[in-house]
Scaffold this motif. Sequence first.
Motif, PDB file in Angstrom:
ATOM      1  N   LEU A  86      -8.487  39.452  13.006  1.00  0.00           N
ATOM      2  CA  LEU A  86      -8.205  39.726  14.664  1.00  0.00           C
ATOM      3  C   LEU A  86      -8.635  41.819  14.110  1.00  0.00           C
ATOM      4  O   LEU A  86      -9.525  42.102  15.199  1.00  0.00           O
ATOM      5  CB  LEU A  86      -6.775  39.950  14.846  1.00  0.00           C
ATOM      6  N   LEU A  87      -8.567  42.240  12.939  1.00  0.00           N
ATOM      7  CA  LEU A  87      -8.985  44.355  12.745  1.00  0.00           C
ATOM      8  C   LEU A  87     -10.973  43.292  13.128  1.00  0.00           C
ATOM      9  O   LEU A  87     -11.418  44.390  13.803  1.00  0.00           O
ATOM     10  CB  LEU A  87      -8.929  44.639  11.356  1.00  0.00           C
ATOM     11  N   TYR A  88     -11.296  42.525  12.710  1.00  0.00           N
ATOM     12  CA  TYR A  88     -13.474  42.686  12.808  1.00  0.00           C
ATOM     13  C   TYR A  88     -12.653  42.362  14.128  1.00  0.00           C
ATOM     14  O   TYR A  88     -14.168  43.113  14.854  1.00  0.00           O
ATOM     15  CB  TYR A  88     -13.288  41.111  12.524  1.00  0.00           C
ATOM     16  N   LEU A  89     -12.214  40.959  15.034  1.00  0.00           N
ATOM     17  CA  LEU A  89     -12.207  41.145  16.191  1.00  0.00           C
ATOM     18  C   LEU A  89     -12.744  42.558  17.138  1.00  0.00           C
ATOM     19  O   LEU A  89     -13.390  43.245  17.802  1.00  0.00           O
ATOM     20  CB  LEU A  89     -12.238  39.907  16.729  1.00  0.00           C
ATOM     21  N   HIS A  90     -11.948  43.092  16.942  1.00  0.00           N
ATOM     22  CA  HIS A  90     -10.816  44.038  17.671  1.00  0.00           C
ATOM     23  C   HIS A  90     -12.151  45.720  17.087  1.00  0.00           C
ATOM     24  O   HIS A  90     -11.806  46.716  18.458  1.00  0.00           O
ATOM     25  CB  HIS A  90      -9.555  44.846  17.614  1.00  0.00           C
ATOM     26  N   GLU A  91     -12.029  45.757  16.388  1.00  0.00           N
ATOM     27  CA  GLU A  91     -12.226  47.390  15.471  1.00  0.00           C
ATOM     28  C   GLU A  91     -13.758  47.545  14.698  1.00  0.00           C
ATOM     29  O   GLU A  91     -14.412  48.066  14.550  1.00  0.00           O
ATOM     30  CB  GLU A  91     -11.606  47.884  14.540  1.00  0.00           C
ATOM     31  N   GLU A  92     -14.273  45.784  13.872  1.00  0.00           N
ATOM     32  CA  GLU A  92     -14.810  46.073  12.730  1.00  0.00           C
ATOM     33  C   GLU A  92     -16.145  45.853  13.615  1.00  0.00           C
ATOM     34  O   GLU A  92     -17.485  45.991  12.775  1.00  0.00           O
ATOM     35  CB  GLU A  92     -14.418  45.531  11.868  1.00  0.00           C
ATOM     36  N   LEU A  98     -11.850  40.360  22.472  1.00  0.00           N
ATOM     37  CA  LEU A  98     -10.997  39.722  22.868  1.00  0.00           C
ATOM     38  C   LEU A  98     -10.606  38.213  22.628  1.00  0.00           C
ATOM     39  O   LEU A  98     -11.736  37.621  23.451  1.00  0.00           O
ATOM     40  CB  LEU A  98     -10.272  40.660  24.714  1.00  0.00           C
ATOM     41  N   HIS A  99      -9.937  38.100  21.901  1.00  0.00           N
ATOM     42  CA  HIS A  99      -9.431  36.061  21.641  1.00  0.00           C
ATOM     43  C   HIS A  99      -8.840  35.675  22.925  1.00  0.00           C
ATOM     44  O   HIS A  99      -9.504  34.777  23.554  1.00  0.00           O
ATOM     45  CB  HIS A  99      -9.375  35.949  20.472  1.00  0.00           C
ATOM     46  N   VAL A 132     -10.744  47.505  26.082  1.00  0.00           N
ATOM     47  CA  VAL A 132     -10.834  45.895  26.124  1.00  0.00           C
ATOM     48  C   VAL A 132      -9.568  46.209  28.077  1.00  0.00           C
ATOM     49  O   VAL A 132      -8.670  45.623  27.868  1.00  0.00           O
ATOM     50  CB  VAL A 132     -10.263  44.851  25.732  1.00  0.00           C
ATOM     51  N   GLN A 133     -10.255  45.339  29.129  1.00  0.00           N
ATOM     52  CA  GLN A 133      -8.901  45.210  30.505  1.00  0.00           C
ATOM     53  C   GLN A 133      -9.706  44.273  31.131  1.00  0.00           C
ATOM     54  O   GLN A 133     -10.963  44.856  31.715  1.00  0.00           O
ATOM     55  CB  GLN A 133      -8.025  47.442  30.195  1.00  0.00           C
ATOM     56  N   THR A 134      -9.161  43.150  31.258  1.00  0.00           N
ATOM     57  CA  THR A 134     -10.308  42.472  31.844  1.00  0.00           C
ATOM     58  C   THR A 134      -8.468  41.669  32.802  1.00  0.00           C
ATOM     59  O   THR A 134      -7.690  41.471  32.229  1.00  0.00           O
ATOM     60  CB  THR A 134     -10.756  41.305  30.841  1.00  0.00           C
ATOM     61  N   THR A 135      -8.970  41.338  34.687  1.00  0.00           N
ATOM     62  CA  THR A 135      -7.886  40.241  34.266  1.00  0.00           C
ATOM     63  C   THR A 135      -7.929  38.704  34.802  1.00  0.00           C
ATOM     64  O   THR A 135      -9.356  38.534  34.330  1.00  0.00           O
ATOM     65  CB  THR A 135      -7.932  40.919  36.555  1.00  0.00           C
ATOM     66  N   GLY A 136      -7.433  38.367  35.304  1.00  0.00           N
ATOM     67  CA  GLY A 136      -7.373  36.635  35.174  1.00  0.00           C
ATOM     68  C   GLY A 136      -6.611  36.009  33.990  1.00  0.00           C
ATOM     69  O   GLY A 136      -6.661  36.407  33.114  1.00  0.00           O
ATOM     70  N   LEU A 137      -5.490  35.525  34.950  1.00  0.00           N
ATOM     71  CA  LEU A 137      -4.363  34.599  33.692  1.00  0.00           C
ATOM     72  C   LEU A 137      -5.147  33.156  32.736  1.00  0.00           C
ATOM     73  O   LEU A 137      -5.754  32.712  33.845  1.00  0.00           O
ATOM     74  CB  LEU A 137      -3.004  34.082  34.501  1.00  0.00           C
ATOM     75  N   ALA A 138      -4.625  33.303  31.347  1.00  0.00           N
ATOM     76  CA  ALA A 138      -5.359  32.920  30.468  1.00  0.00           C
ATOM     77  C   ALA A 138      -5.006  32.593  29.840  1.00  0.00           C
ATOM     78  O   ALA A 138      -3.713  33.452  29.094  1.00  0.00           O
ATOM     79  CB  ALA A 138      -6.954  33.079  30.634  1.00  0.00           C
TER      80      ALA A 138
END
Length: 282
Positions: A86-92, A98-99, A132-138
Amino acid sequence: MEVAVKKDSRGSTQCKKECMAEVTVISRLRHQNLVQLIGWCHDGGEFHILYEYLPNGSLDYHLFCNKTPLAWTVRHKISLGLASALLYLHEEWEQCVLHWDIKLSNIMLDSSFNVKLGDFGLARLMDHELGVQTTGLAGTLGYLAPEYVYIGIASKESDVYSFGVVALEIATGKKSVDLMEDKGLVEWVWNHYGRELQKAMDVRLWIEFVEKQVKCLMIVGLWYAHPDQNLRPSVRQAIQVLNFEATMPNLPSSMPIPLFHVPAPSVRSGEAFIITSVDMGR
């Protein structure tokens, strides 16, 4: 070589969109704790996505279906591996990923029980500067952050919340969707945090475990799953605590009631609008 094949023959536009999104995202990522894409094809309305074969299947199976419980040393390694992914996905990585669907069944295990996070069908790429900020429920019920459910806006903090729930499942051996004493998992563990946290531990761990590490994982899980997204830590902060390189957070003795600010709809110049607070209650 052995491979795992994900086949989807639904043929819908949404299916095609998810498959292409998964291939587009995961083909660009390289990390030891992410499932490795081997190849894909689209023929006759069917999608086939080929991944590295992971003989130990999903974490969901080993926690809740396998008669032999996972040893604490393995659970601890899994927790740190997932945090590293998660650190890799968000910052590295070059963009923020965003998973959007972190849950036990998407956490795969290789022959040595190393974590491989998979299923990027709902993933989104965003610029680090914009956030990261997106809409739509999933996503999956039981792992969705409260602000996401009520307002429909996802962010890095939504992924952090999902990981917090997973951490609690790993430590307690209970499912996120199970009700304990008419409470969800997060609130149930939080009630024990205010009294005797060790009573929330998976009873199957009593044979061999490191109590300090188990309690730390549960506290970090609660910190990640804090109802107020502004009080959740970054993944880097949580990893430091899990490695005992930073002090553990001092959380409230009972779970706070979240309040949200609902974004106003777009308005024309000169029109008035109201920001409404949403109280989830319990």
